[in-house]
Structure formats: C-alpha cells, structure tokens
Scaffold this active site. Structure first.
Site, short mmCIF file in Angstrom:
data_model
loop_
_atom_site.label_atom_id
_atom_site.label_comp_id
_atom_site.label_asym_id
_atom_site.label_seq_id
_atom_site.Cartn_x
_atom_site.Cartn_y
_atom_site.Cartn_z
N GLU A 174 0.86 -1.30 0.05
CA GLU A 174 0.44 0.01 -0.34
C GLU A 174 1.35 1.22 0.20
O GLU A 174 0.43 2.22 0.90
CB GLU A 174 -1.28 0.27 1.33
CG GLU A 174 -1.93 -1.10 1.11
CD GLU A 174 -2.64 -1.41 2.10
OE1 GLU A 174 -2.78 -0.68 3.81
OE2 GLU A 174 -4.03 -1.53 1.63
N GLU A 365 -5.48 -8.16 -1.55
CA GLU A 365 -6.43 -8.13 0.04
C GLU A 365 -7.82 -7.62 -0.42
O GLU A 365 -7.73 -6.29 -1.29
CB GLU A 365 -5.78 -7.00 0.81
CG GLU A 365 -5.03 -7.34 1.54
CD GLU A 365 -4.55 -6.47 2.35
OE1 GLU A 365 -4.65 -5.00 3.18
OE2 GLU A 365 -2.88 -6.10 2.40
C1 BG6 Z 1 -4.46 -3.30 4.82
C2 BG6 Z 1 -3.20 -3.32 5.17
O1 BG6 Z 1 -4.06 -1.62 4.64
O2 BG6 Z 1 -5.56 -3.30 5.21
C3 BG6 Z 1 -3.50 -4.72 6.08
O3 BG6 Z 1 -2.72 -3.76 4.06
C4 BG6 Z 1 -4.93 -4.49 7.17
O4 BG6 Z 1 -2.11 -4.54 6.63
C5 BG6 Z 1 -6.04 -3.92 6.54
O5 BG6 Z 1 -4.29 -5.42 8.14
C6 BG6 Z 1 -7.04 -4.28 6.60
O6 BG6 Z 1 -7.20 -2.85 7.82
P1 BG6 Z 1 -7.79 -2.93 9.23
O7 BG6 Z 1 -6.75 -1.65 10.16
O8 BG6 Z 1 -9.02 -3.43 9.55
O9 BG6 Z 1 -6.47 -4.22 9.94
#
Ligand code: BG6
Length: 475
Positions: A174, A365
């Site tokens: 990211e 993701e």
């Molecule tokens: C992304 C990251 O921003 O979102 C992850 O690459 C992160 O590391 C994921 O865990 C979800 O965000 P959060 O704050 O719910 O963990």
C-alpha cells in the site's frame, strides 16, 4: 464450463508478518515500525517500546511457532497461494547491517518450504509496514536516500536465498497509504508544522527508485520473477453530480494513480509537476533517476480493496483524509468499523486500473473485518462474511468477463489477526477463528468458521458455485 474463473487462477489468502507472527524480539529480530504502535497504525504514535503497555502484535497469533498448523488449514481450503511478508527486521535487525541474520532467513526458508509442500505458491511482500525502527531513528526513514541501498541489500539477500521458492513479489505494501500513515508506509516522522507533502513526495521518490532497482535486480536474479507494486485502491464517488465534486473525485483518484503511474509506466505523470507546485513541494532528484524509473517498471499491480467512500466539495485532495468523508452512501451498508461495503466498487477499480495500464491485476487484499460471535457449541456462523466475499468475487468474475486480466485473489486475514489500523483482535477477518481477545487473553486455539467450508467449495469449483444461477447479462 459455467461461470468458472480462468485456469490457474491464484485463489488464496493473505496476512502480514507483523500481524500474525508475534515473536517480535526472538532469534535476532530487531524492532520495526509496527512494533511500537500498541493501538495500531492509525492510533496514537509511540516511538519506542514502553513498559507496561500492551502491544498486541508482539505475540500476535503466534504464527511464528504455529505456522505449520495454520498453513495446513489453508491447504485444507484448497489455497493455491498464500501471501505474507518477510519481516525486514528478522533479516536485518537494524536495517543497515551488511550481513543478514541467518536465523531470520532460516525461518522464511522453512515457511516457504512448508507452503510449497502443501501446494501453495508463496506471494511475498518485501516491506509491509515493517521498516526497521533503527532506520527511522537514525536516518529519518525513506526521507533519506541511503535507505535505497539498505533496501536493495535486503532485496539481494532474499531474492538470492528464495529464488527457487518464491516467484511473486511486491515491493511495498500500500505504497500510497503514505499519505495517511506516513510512519508505517514510509518510515517517516513528520514534525509538527512542517509541509507534510514535502515529506510524503520526497520519501516516495526514494521508494520509487528502490522499487525500480529491486525490479531490475530481481529480474537479473531470476527472469521468471513477477514483481508487483501494491496500492490501496478503495474507490471514491462524487457525493453529488455537482461538477466540483466530480472533478474533485477525479483528482482524488490521481492521489493514488500518481504511484501506479510511476511504478507501471516508469515516469512521473504530467499532473505531478502541477501538484508539487500547488503544494509547495520540491522533489530532489539526481541525474540518472529518470532512467532508473524507466528501467524497472513492475510486472503486475497488486492492490487491496475493502470499501468505497464519497468525495465532497471542499474536502482536502492531497491533505490528511484517508478517503473517508464521514458522509455515507445511502445505497450501501456499512461495517461496524464504518467501512462501506461495495462489491461493484471492486469491479469498477479493476476496470479503471486495467484500462489505464493493461497490465495483470492481483487482488491481494479484500475481506470483511467485523465482530464474530462464538455460539455455545463453539460454532461461528459468519454468513455476513460469506455474503461479503461472494458478492465481491462475483464482481471480480464480471470484471474478468469485461476483459480485465486478473491473476488471483487473496482474501485478507484468512486467519484472524491483529488489525493494522487499530491493533484490535476484535476486528476479525478470518475463515479461521483464533481464540484471543483485545487484551491478549485466550487459548490461541484455531476454529473453523462457517465461511471456511464455503471458501473451500468456491476454490474447489473454481468459482462456479458463486453463481446459483448462470450469469446472463452484464448488468
Ligand atoms: C490494509 C493493510 O490496509 O488493510 C493490512 O495492508 C490491514 O495490513 C488491512 O490489516 C485491513 O485493515 P485493518 O485496519 O482492518 O487491519
């Protein structure tokens, strides 16, 4: 063959070292930026490990010791790939050493061997919010050009070591998140009152060079390496059809495209100069930098997608906002953490990005972070997670029908992990439950949720079971 995904589609799941491994200070590991933020990356900043403060990811879910059992569960779901990161500070505890820490290298050797044994392709993020803290404290993080050499030394070591085990890499997780979490994404601390964007764009320039040089180096070490960039691409809509909102939304999108434009095309976009001028930014460059950028464009675009948000006239475009206006989209439902659930937004992002670069996309993701209830009999009936994932995957399928080349999908947090944003365990994503709460209590036992069997079926049918009825139109 019904509505199947393409052959060899990389079905899988994703985690990051710092959110699962724990063992934060064993076997020679140094401290990274993620080790000093007890309330997550969005929370209050702590710049060292304080006594009497609980750091959820110091032990996380104990994946460092439990990875065999955890990977076996992923293999049971039929994963074709598993995404994790190498924690830079296991290999170079301070980041500036010349000789790597053998114990750290050995851990990832064993981890990748286990994945391969189970039939899962490792997908590796080189830097996932894990910049060595020493480099932040002593060099000013990515503001310092010297970081490029340290990063490349790290890349050279891991590329050589794992060249026959890992094919898919991503240079920075990211990278565009540096706008709203500069400490995590860029290892930079921005002094109060300073021009934040000066820091953001200068550090980013160094990261672009590092990424490009890493791509060039990686391809020399193994020509089959696929090395991607990685962006967060939650999409944005204008809050109204007011032209100012529509134009502002477009400019807001450029805030992210700025990164993929450089990393995929190999040069700064034409609007960059205007942005720098507008925000009083002078990006220091050296002779030869332009050539470096051109020579190391990425092979694919990895990205995270969770939600969409709205742009309203008057909102800062390059400023502090993380992409949340506070206004909600009346057409969408929202997770308990305020993230607007928008499967069609994912299809839109795929098309926008594919139209722009015509390069393979990897959705690395996507997932639902929410509260799960463990029933008296121990079961967890997470129909909402099944619904979320099913709806997103259907739109992924539609994007592929529309011509997007999507190589894989790794569901985020396939096993419950520590939230990056808030440090909570309560914000659960997993198909596998981990018995641990926000304060660190629990047995760490792993339990399959209802979604576990569902995702297994999706993979086994190569996506076909997502569609109870055949898709007829492209509406
Ligand atoms: C992304 C990251 O921003 O979102 C992850 O690459 C992160 O590391 C994921 O865990 C979800 O965000 P959060 O704050 O719910 O963990």
């Amino acid at each position: 063959m019904g509505n199947q995904f393409k052959e060899n589609f990389l079905w899988g799941g994703a985690v990051a070292a710092n959110q699962v491994e724990g063992a934060y200070n064993v076997n020679g590991k140094g401290l990274s930026t993620s080790d000093v933020v007890p309330n997550g990356l969005m929370g209050e900043k702590h710049f060292k490990v304080e006594e009497n403060v609980y750091y959820p990811n110091h032990d996380a879910i104990n994946f460092y010791y439990n990875y065999k059992e955890d990977l076996a569960l992923m293999a049971e779901m039929g994963f074709k790939c598993f995404r994790t990161s190498i924690n830079w500070t296991r290999i170079f505890p301070n980041g500036n050493e010349l000789v790597p820490n053998e114990e750290g290298l050995k851990f990832y050797d064993d981890l990748f061997d286990e994945m391969l044994k189970l039939g899962m392709e490792p997908v590796v993020t080189i830097s996932h919010y894990e910049t060595p803290l020493y480099l932040v404290d002593h060099y000013g993080g990515w503001m310092n050009r010297k970081l490029i050499d340290f990063y490349l030394n790290y890349c050279e070591v891991i590329f050589n070591r794992y060249k026959d085990k890992v094919k898919y890499w991503m240079t920075f997780n990211e990278i565009n998140a540096i706008h709203f979490i500069p400490f995590a994404a860029g290892g930079i601390r921005i002094p109060e009152g300073e021009n934040k964007l000066q820091y953001v764009f200068q550090a980013t320039h160094h990261m672009f060079l590092a990424s490009s040089l890493a791509v060039q180096l990686g391809h020399k070490i193994n020509k089959d390496f696929q090395i991607g960039c990685m962006l967060t691409l939650s999409t944005m809509y204008p809050a109204t059809c007011k032209p100012e909102d529509v134009l502002g939304t477009y400019q807001m999108k450029r805030r992210s495209w700025y990164f993929s434009d450089v990393m995929m095309r190999g040069y700064y976009p034409s609007y960059a100069k205007d942005v720098w001028k507008q925000y009083d930014v002078v990006v220091e460059m050296e002779d030869g930098d332009e050539e470096i950028l051109r020579a190391g464009t990425c092979d694919y675009i990895g990205f995270s997608y969770y939600r969409s948000s709205l742009y309203e006239d008057g909102m800062a475009i390059m400023g502090n906002t993380a992409g949340n206006t506070g206004s909600s989209n009346p057409y969408l439902e929202t997770s308990p953490w305020g993230w607007q659930i928008d499967p069609k937004g994912l299809r839109l992002v795929c098309n926008e990005i594919y139209d722009r670069y015509q390069a393979p996309l990897f959705i690395v993701e996507n997932g639902l972070g929410t509260i799960d209830v463990v029933e008296e009999d121990g079961s967890i009936n997470d129909d909402y997670r099944i619904e979320y994932t099913k709806n997103h995957l259907k739109e992924v399928y539609m994007a592929m029908q529309e011509g997007c080349d999507i190589i894989g999908y790794t569901y985020w947090g396939c096993i419950d992990l520590v939230s990056a944003g808030t440090g909570e365990m309560k914000k659960r994503y997993g198909f596998v439950h981990v018995d641990k709460d926000n304060d660190g209590n629990g047995t760490l036992a792993r339990t399959k949720k209802k979604s576990f069997e569902w995702y297994k079926k999706v993979i086994a049918s190569n996506g076909e079971c997502l569609f109870e009825e055949p898709v007829i139109s492209h509406s």
